[in-house]
Design an enzyme around this catalytic site. Structure first.
Site, PDB file in Angstrom:
ATOM      1  N   TRP A 103       0.829  -1.216   0.000  1.00  0.00           N
ATOM      2  CA  TRP A 103       0.000   0.000   0.000  1.00  0.00           C
ATOM      3  C   TRP A 103       0.857   1.257   0.000  1.00  0.00           C
ATOM      4  O   TRP A 103       0.484   2.272  -0.591  1.00  0.00           O
ATOM      5  CB  TRP A 103      -0.979  -0.023   1.176  1.00  0.00           C
ATOM      6  CG  TRP A 103      -1.964  -1.135   1.052  1.00  0.00           C
ATOM      7  CD1 TRP A 103      -2.033  -2.271   1.820  1.00  0.00           C
ATOM      8  CD2 TRP A 103      -2.997  -1.262   0.063  1.00  0.00           C
ATOM      9  NE1 TRP A 103      -3.057  -3.076   1.370  1.00  0.00           N
ATOM     10  CE2 TRP A 103      -3.658  -2.491   0.297  1.00  0.00           C
ATOM     11  CE3 TRP A 103      -3.427  -0.463  -1.005  1.00  0.00           C
ATOM     12  CZ2 TRP A 103      -4.719  -2.935  -0.487  1.00  0.00           C
ATOM     13  CZ3 TRP A 103      -4.498  -0.903  -1.784  1.00  0.00           C
ATOM     14  CH2 TRP A 103      -5.118  -2.117  -1.521  1.00  0.00           C
ATOM     15  N   ASP A 171      -0.988   6.604   6.766  1.00  0.00           N
ATOM     16  CA  ASP A 171      -2.077   5.703   6.390  1.00  0.00           C
ATOM     17  C   ASP A 171      -2.182   4.671   7.517  1.00  0.00           C
ATOM     18  O   ASP A 171      -1.343   3.780   7.648  1.00  0.00           O
ATOM     19  CB  ASP A 171      -1.747   5.018   5.054  1.00  0.00           C
ATOM     20  CG  ASP A 171      -2.755   3.942   4.678  1.00  0.00           C
ATOM     21  OD1 ASP A 171      -3.726   3.732   5.432  1.00  0.00           O
ATOM     22  OD2 ASP A 171      -2.568   3.304   3.618  1.00  0.00           O
ATOM     23  N   LYS A 195     -11.764  -1.940   8.932  1.00  0.00           N
ATOM     24  CA  LYS A 195     -10.987  -2.985   9.613  1.00  0.00           C
ATOM     25  C   LYS A 195     -11.157  -2.872  11.137  1.00  0.00           C
ATOM     26  O   LYS A 195     -11.583  -3.809  11.776  1.00  0.00           O
ATOM     27  CB  LYS A 195      -9.516  -2.885   9.239  1.00  0.00           C
ATOM     28  CG  LYS A 195      -9.296  -3.049   7.726  1.00  0.00           C
ATOM     29  CD  LYS A 195      -7.841  -2.910   7.380  1.00  0.00           C
ATOM     30  CE  LYS A 195      -7.621  -2.657   5.907  1.00  0.00           C
ATOM     31  NZ  LYS A 195      -7.981  -3.788   5.054  1.00  0.00           N
TER      32      LYS A 195
HETATM   33  C1  LIG Z   1      -2.717  -0.115   4.820  1.00  0.00           C
HETATM   34  C2  LIG Z   1      -3.761  -0.024   3.753  1.00  0.00           C
HETATM   35  N1  LIG Z   1      -3.845   1.094   3.003  1.00  0.00           N
HETATM   36  C3  LIG Z   1      -4.768   1.224   2.033  1.00  0.00           C
HETATM   37  C4  LIG Z   1      -5.665   0.227   1.759  1.00  0.00           C
HETATM   38  C5  LIG Z   1      -6.702   0.426   0.698  1.00  0.00           C
HETATM   39  O1  LIG Z   1      -7.838   0.790   1.355  1.00  0.00           O
HETATM   40  P1  LIG Z   1      -9.247   1.059   0.643  1.00  0.00           P
HETATM   41  O2  LIG Z   1      -9.701  -0.247   0.105  1.00  0.00           O
HETATM   42  O3  LIG Z   1     -10.063   1.594   1.769  1.00  0.00           O
HETATM   43  O4  LIG Z   1      -9.024   2.053  -0.426  1.00  0.00           O
HETATM   44  C6  LIG Z   1      -5.647  -0.953   2.522  1.00  0.00           C
HETATM   45  C7  LIG Z   1      -6.602  -2.032   2.263  1.00  0.00           C
HETATM   46  O5  LIG Z   1      -6.542  -3.114   2.778  1.00  0.00           O
HETATM   47  C8  LIG Z   1      -4.660  -1.076   3.537  1.00  0.00           C
HETATM   48  O6  LIG Z   1      -4.601  -2.172   4.278  1.00  0.00           O
END
Ligand SMILES: Cc1ncc(COP(=O)(O)O)c(C=O)c1O
Length: 359
Positions: A103, A171, A195
């Site tokens: 991510w 994030d 989550k």
């Molecule tokens: C650390 C992290 N960042 C970003 C995301 C992407 O999130 P979203 O699906 O809410 O866009 C995730 C999804 O699992 C994640 O675990």
């Protein structure tokens, strides 16, 4: 019968919260309409937005004079664009990203579409089993972006990098309110709710007020954070039911004793599971010990066949969500806030039973 759900997200919610939401679907707080029918400009919902913001700031330990809470849509993924388009755009320095996993890489690639961005350090050459170097000089960046917990690889930043006057953007999608943090170390924290904090559909943003730029020209109104700050997150129809779910989760966290109590439980859960993996013959952890996450426990069995057998064995015992991310394979148990110590004990007993049969 409900299953024990170790999915990485959307993931399990506490039974208390589910029951309250269930009631609310029919009639929310005596309003005579349910959660899915609630108008976003009703007094009831607008009051709920204020209450949710207050609860969140209190739980995370931030003052409302310094930080604003925004409720957005588009997930953390949309934040990968929103951050470079909004934060310190007039500072003529590169934005710096710590690359600690999938991510973080996606966040960096997206930001590069909009401005000068560099990878400050990366742990990709170690298969993201470790964390990138963090003891660095951050002064040359316009902001620094980190991913506090790496959902896919199962690593977690323990000590927040000290970026002094450079805003730190985090994030925290997979560990928000799972442990105590010093909010003052952050310029901005964002996370999808699905989550640790509720249902999918709402992105939570906690941002230092001075980082909300009131003079951004040429930026789409709906990607401009000031739009949401000015309208108390009611620029357009917000994800009403998801915000209600966040409100219920925050209430539940308060009832459980707040973030410190949740953190204590999360530590016990993770230790219990790691100990059983480490003492088994059939399984081994994926991430290096010092980098291990308390949220996403990644592990492997000796063969892929054994992993598939373990997943099936657990499914036969009403346990789901244990497959590793497709890019890493293996196994992963996500121990977000709603997972109980008892849930983890049950999994550990099955690990022991499976291990005894297969080693
Ligand atoms: C650390 C992290 N960042 C970003 C995301 C992407 O999130 P979203 O699906 O809410 O866009 C995730 C999804 O699992 C994640 O675990």
């Amino acid at each position: 019968m409900r299953k024990i759900n170790f999915s990485p997200g959307p993931s399990a919610l506490p039974e208390t919260v589910l029951k309250r939401l269930q009631e609310g679907v029919f009639d929310y707080n005596g309003a005579g309409v349910g959660i899915f029918e609630l108008g976003h400009r009703t007094k009831l919902f607008m009051g709920l937005v204020d209450e949710t913001k207050d609860r969140l700031l209190k739980l995370i330990g931030a003052s409302s004079s310094k930080y604003e809470v925004l409720f957005l849509t588009g997930g953390a993924t949309q934040m990968f664009s929103v951050v470079p388009l909004n934060i310190n755009t007039k500072v003529e320095k590169s934005a710096g990203y710590l690359v600690s996993g999938h991510w973080a890489k996606v966040a960096l690639a997206e930001a590069q579409k909009f401005r000068e961005v560099v990878a400050i350090s990366s742990s990709e050459s170690n298969g993201f089993k470790t964390l990138p170097e963090q003891n660095l000089d951050y002064s040359k960046y316009s902001y620094v972006h980190i991913t506090s917990n790496n959902t896919i690889f199962g690593t977690q930043i323990k000590d927040t990098p000290k970026t002094a006057d450079v805003p730190l953007v985090c994030d925290a999608s997979s560990d928000i309110l799972s442990r105590e943090v010093k909010v003052d170390e952050f310029g901005m924290i964002y996370a999808g709710a699905q989550k640790n904090l509720g249902t999918a559909g709402v992105t939570i943003v906690i941002i230092r007020r001075d980082l909300i730029d009131a003079n951004l020209s040429g930026l789409s109104t709906s990607l401009n954070l000031e739009t949401y700050a000015k309208s108390n997150s009611l620029h357009n129809t917000p994800p009403v039911s998801a915000i209600v779910s966040v409100h219920e989760m925050l209430k539940w966290i308060e009832e459980e004793g707040g973030v410190s109590a949740i953190e204590e439980r999360n530590t016990k859960k993770a230790n219990l599971l790691y100990d059983s993996i480490d003492s088994s013959s059939a399984f081994s952890g994926y991430a290096e010990k010092e980098a291990r996450s308390k949220m996403n426990i990644t592990f492997k069995a000796q063969t892929e066949e054994l992993e598939q057998n373990f997943i099936k064995f657990c499914e036969s015992k009403n346990i789901i969500g244990l497959a590793g991310h497709r890019s890493v394979g293996g196994l992963r148990a996500s121990l977000y806030n709603a997972i109980t110590l008892e849930d983890v004990s049950t999994l550990v007993n099955h690990i022991k039973e499976f291990d005894a049969k297969n080693s």
